[in-house]
Write a protein that holds these residues in place. Sequence first.
Motif, PDB file in Angstrom:
ATOM      1  N   PHE A 284       7.633  -2.086   8.552  1.00 20.42           N
ATOM      2  CA  PHE A 284       8.371  -1.084   8.869  1.00 20.42           C
ATOM      3  C   PHE A 284       9.154  -1.189   9.953  1.00 20.42           C
ATOM      4  O   PHE A 284       8.596  -1.697  11.167  1.00 20.42           O
TER       5      PHE A 284
ATOM      6  N   ARG B  73       2.734  -4.626   4.248  1.00 23.57           N
ATOM      7  CA  ARG B  73       3.953  -3.775   4.465  1.00 23.57           C
ATOM      8  C   ARG B  73       4.518  -3.743   5.892  1.00 23.57           C
ATOM      9  O   ARG B  73       3.691  -3.989   6.790  1.00 23.57           O
TER      10      ARG B  73
ATOM     11  N   ARG C  53       7.774   9.748   4.937  1.00 23.20           N
ATOM     12  CA  ARG C  53       7.326   9.215   3.306  1.00 23.20           C
ATOM     13  C   ARG C  53       6.287   9.982   2.821  1.00 23.20           C
ATOM     14  O   ARG C  53       5.257  10.235   3.885  1.00 23.20           O
TER      15      ARG C  53
ATOM     16  N   GLU D  75       3.701   9.149  -0.325  1.00 19.56           N
ATOM     17  CA  GLU D  75       3.593   8.510  -1.451  1.00 19.56           C
ATOM     18  C   GLU D  75       2.164   8.548  -1.856  1.00 19.56           C
ATOM     19  O   GLU D  75       1.616   8.451  -3.045  1.00 19.56           O
TER      20      GLU D  75
ATOM     21  N   TYR E 125      -2.846  -6.400   1.295  1.00 22.45           N
ATOM     22  CA  TYR E 125      -1.975  -5.457   1.197  1.00 22.45           C
ATOM     23  C   TYR E 125      -0.882  -5.950   2.544  1.00 22.45           C
ATOM     24  O   TYR E 125      -1.487  -6.410   3.458  1.00 22.45           O
TER      25      TYR E 125
ATOM     26  N   PRO F 255       0.749  -1.141   0.010  1.00 16.29           N
ATOM     27  CA  PRO F 255      -0.164   0.038   0.100  1.00 16.29           C
ATOM     28  C   PRO F 255       0.787   1.328  -0.162  1.00 16.29           C
ATOM     29  O   PRO F 255       2.154   1.208   0.617  1.00 16.29           O
TER      30      PRO F 255
END
Lengths: 136, 151
Positions: A96, A94, B101, B103, A92, A32
């Motif tokens: 970090f 992701r 960030r 995006e 989705y 995403p």
Amino acid sequence: MTAAEAKELQLKEKQEIASPAEQTRPGLVFTPDVDIFETEKEITLLADIPGVKSDDLSIDLRDNVLTLLGEITPADTSNEEMLLVEYQTGKYYRQFTLSEVIDQNKIDAKLDDGVLRLTLPKVEKATPKKITVKAG
Amino acid sequence: MIFRRIPSTPSFGFRSPWSELERMQREMDSLFGRFSEAYPQISAGVFPAINLSEDADNYYVRAELPGVKADNLDIQATGNSLSIAGERKIAAESDEVRYHRRERDAGQFSRMVGLPGDIDTQKVDAKLDCGILTVKVPKAEAAKPRQISVS
């Protein structure tokens, strides 16, 4: 109207990634788009995850690694014939790595119109405190 | 250039340069039996990306529009096309924030979707759920397939 408001949205292809681990259920996995910003007190993350319902979203913070995983329930198109397909749907995912220490108990997540807003408050000791020096 | 249109081909009025290519790609895919599992992903390059499908009575136009409010969407149906326009707004954060960030984009969009047949513009139904827009466009009576019984 400012220039930013009049900007035309450009089409971005959804970023497909290889699945993080072998999956039991086959399906596509996408990265995403996110915005991440920080204030002195907290880190906020915004992620575009259209189609994910709040029950199907898992947010995990462990050893400073934040993992987002959103599952989708695809629209039932079994009786329909596809004429044009410009985008695909899938999970989705992701991850970090956070450099700050986060107060796990105060994490707040909101999901609105397919956008996740995740607020990660820094723990008290990481917040810089202003120390006033009294004149003696 | 020799350009031949087969009468039964659905015509996507506004994207005619691509529609022929897409049709060819679809035919190639169906020849190789790939059609049922992975659809060709040829995009018109205009936001938002749409998926178009049909059943006997309706066309379905779907688009992913995260963060777009229903109030900021303008959908209009005419003849045999659908226009989807709107604006995606991203609220400004306070001046104190430091971005790591960025995006996600904000901005306006507008797209025309040509449908293969005539539609009933009175009964178009649009829903926005979890950032996914689904527009159900009923086919015009004349354009619906009719069951013909053999006596």
